[in-house]
Each structure stands twice: as structure tokens, then as C-alpha cells.
Design a protein around this motif. Sequence first.
Motif, mmCIF file in Angstrom:
data_model
loop_
_atom_site.group_PDB
_atom_site.id
_atom_site.type_symbol
_atom_site.label_atom_id
_atom_site.label_comp_id
_atom_site.label_asym_id
_atom_site.label_seq_id
_atom_site.Cartn_x
_atom_site.Cartn_y
_atom_site.Cartn_z
ATOM 1 N N LEU A 1 0.767 -1.096 -0.064
ATOM 2 C CA LEU A 1 -0.030 0.055 -0.019
ATOM 3 C C LEU A 1 0.983 1.425 -0.024
ATOM 4 C CD1 LEU A 1 -2.548 -0.973 2.564
ATOM 5 C CD2 LEU A 1 -2.986 -0.954 0.124
ATOM 6 N N GLY A 2 0.678 2.320 -0.933
ATOM 7 C CA GLY A 2 1.226 3.425 -0.825
ATOM 8 C C GLY A 2 0.475 4.404 -0.122
ATOM 9 N N PRO A 3 0.941 5.725 0.211
ATOM 10 C CA PRO A 3 0.270 6.737 1.006
ATOM 11 C C PRO A 3 -1.163 6.814 0.263
ATOM 12 C CG PRO A 3 2.604 7.609 0.530
ATOM 13 C CD PRO A 3 1.988 6.019 -0.407
ATOM 14 N N GLY A 4 -2.147 7.055 1.138
ATOM 15 C CA GLY A 4 -3.409 6.928 0.829
ATOM 16 C C GLY A 4 -4.218 5.881 0.342
ATOM 17 N N ASP A 5 -3.339 4.986 -0.024
ATOM 18 C CA ASP A 5 -4.060 3.647 -0.715
ATOM 19 C C ASP A 5 -4.845 2.829 0.493
ATOM 20 O OD1 ASP A 5 -2.824 4.279 -3.220
ATOM 21 O OD2 ASP A 5 -1.131 2.762 -2.783
ATOM 22 N N VAL A 6 -5.839 2.315 -0.202
ATOM 23 C CA VAL A 6 -6.719 1.434 0.613
ATOM 24 C C VAL A 6 -6.926 0.099 0.496
ATOM 25 C CG1 VAL A 6 -9.130 1.102 1.623
ATOM 26 C CG2 VAL A 6 -8.213 3.461 1.542
ATOM 27 N N LEU A 7 -6.684 -0.966 1.257
ATOM 28 C CA LEU A 7 -7.023 -2.405 1.060
ATOM 29 C C LEU A 7 -8.515 -2.991 1.506
ATOM 30 C CD1 LEU A 7 -6.216 -5.320 0.208
ATOM 31 C CD2 LEU A 7 -4.935 -5.400 2.459
ATOM 32 N N THR A 8 -9.040 -3.100 0.459
ATOM 33 C CA THR A 8 -10.554 -3.646 0.893
ATOM 34 C C THR A 8 -10.689 -5.363 0.937
ATOM 35 O OG1 THR A 8 -11.533 -1.733 0.253
ATOM 36 C CG2 THR A 8 -12.945 -3.529 0.530
ATOM 37 N N VAL A 9 -11.029 -5.984 2.024
ATOM 38 C CA VAL A 9 -11.099 -7.332 1.744
ATOM 39 C C VAL A 9 -12.803 -7.644 1.924
ATOM 40 C CG1 VAL A 9 -8.760 -7.773 2.789
ATOM 41 C CG2 VAL A 9 -10.515 -7.696 4.118
ATOM 42 N N CYS A 10 -13.273 -8.869 1.327
ATOM 43 C CA CYS A 10 -14.530 -9.094 1.489
ATOM 44 C C CYS A 10 -14.731 -10.724 1.916
ATOM 45 C CB CYS A 10 -15.353 -8.531 0.101
ATOM 46 S SG CYS A 10 -16.952 -9.392 0.205
ATOM 47 N N ASP A 11 -15.253 -10.830 2.662
ATOM 48 C CA ASP A 11 -15.658 -12.554 3.061
ATOM 49 C C ASP A 11 -16.782 -12.542 3.967
ATOM 50 O OD1 ASP A 11 -14.756 -15.278 4.091
ATOM 51 O OD2 ASP A 11 -12.976 -14.803 3.046
ATOM 52 N N LEU A 12 -17.171 -13.925 3.847
ATOM 53 C CA LEU A 12 -18.563 -14.344 4.612
ATOM 54 C C LEU A 12 -17.747 -14.703 6.206
ATOM 55 C CD1 LEU A 12 -20.150 -16.281 2.175
ATOM 56 C CD2 LEU A 12 -20.922 -14.363 2.901
#
Length: 267
Positions: free
Chosen positions: A60-71
Motif C-alpha cells: 500500500l502506498g500513501p493514501g491507498d486502501v486495501l478492501t477485503v470481503c469475506d463471509l
Amino acid sequence: MHHIPTARRPRALDDVPGWFQPVDQDLFGVLIEATGPEPGDLAEMGCYLGQSAILMGRHLGPGDVLTVCDLFGDETHGSYSRRGTLAYYRKRLTRDAFEANYLAFHEELPRIVHGRTVELAEELAAKSCRFVHIDASHQYEDVSGDIDIARRALRPHGIVALDDYRTEHVPGVAAAVWEAVFTKGLRPVCVSPAKLYATWGDPGPFQRALRGWAAERTDRTVGEDTIDGGTVLRIAPSKLPPPRGARRVAQELLPPVVLRAVSKALP
């Protein structure tokens, strides 16, 4: 920062349960970095206990967002897997377990969407992502929909990684993946034994980055194929010489630093 009991804290990525092979760990790193210096978010559909999400979080760089999705094993959000796997996931996969693993390597949690990946159609802004990993449902209809969501979310030269594209017990994944290649404009960059990496942009810059990376490695092999006129790289772990005469072959082929390590393992 959340507190994690020291005795349960994984110290290395391989301490986290999962099926994230070393060659794919390499490919994630190379391809995410090859998406360029411009800001861009990362997303993962199906995160299990966090192996691949942890690695993605390192890029991740500055300002980047990691979104994870799971049940996270919660059937109330809908059933993704066949009945025989539901009990396994309910027992092993919990959101608490994922969060504990992730926080063993990062100070802050990623953005978590606890539900079906269809929710990402609203959660991910158009052209906001530079890398999307799809490893959620194994049903054709779901995977096809996940690919459509990734296409909308990716910027023009982003990468999508598709798990289980050739695994025999989940033919619906292969059907959705190759449908996207032949009818939705998806262009393969490379394949590993477990994943296909592709883009809706130009595969060329990514393939050049992979060739440059592979040139510095003795433990990876790179092959080349053509699909519908486009080049596709095949990347896999290299194999050690066979046991008979292995020491002599190693002396002829391997650089000294690798030879010393191999020699210790040979009779």
C-alpha cells in the motif's frame, strides 16, 4: 493498535494457514509494483485467514486502501461453497482470526466488508483499484459476477488475480475465467500453477517486468504460450535435478551460493 497475545502471534507469512504458494507470493509483489507509482487501491474477494491480504498490505502506498470481503464462515450472508465445506469454514474461518493474523504484521486493519462479494459493486468506486484478487465463491455465476465487479473497479492498467482457474473440483471458476478472456476483453498476463493474472489493459509492460524479475532468479522457470494471438507467460517453481548424478549436475548448472545449499541436502 489491537493487542494480540504473543504466544499466538504468527512471525512469518507461512505461519498463517492457507494455500498461498511462494511463487504466487512473488507474483503478487512483482505485479502490484508493476502497476506503477500512481496511487491506487487494492481489493480482495475471499481472504480466508489473511495470508494474501497480509502481503497485499505491504504494497500500500500513501493514501491507498486495501478492501477485503469475506463471509468469514457466516452462512447468514448466503452460501458460497458446497455443503461439505461449510462446516470446515465455520470452524476455522472467523473474522477474529483474520484480524488477529493481519494485525500481527500491520498496525491497522484493512477495510473489511463482511458479506457477499456482490456488495463490492457499491463499495468499490469505478477505476479506483490497481490490483484485485478473486478467491471467493467457486460457483460460475458468482465468479462471473466477481470478474464484472473487478473490471469496473480496476483502473485501465490494473491487474486481476484469479485463483483456481484450472482446478478440477471447481469447474465453474474455469468457465467464468475463460469466458472473460474470450468475451469480456480480459487479457492474460501470466499463469502460475494456482492462479491466472490478467488485465484489461496492455499485458506487455507486466510481462517485461516479470521477465526482468525472473532473470534474477534460479528457482523460477518462465515459459511462453500464445492464446488467441496474445502471449501468455507460464511461471512455476524450478525443479531440482533428479537424485541420480544430482551432485555432478548441480556442480555444472548452479551458482556457488545455491550449490552450497543444494549440496548439503544431497547424499
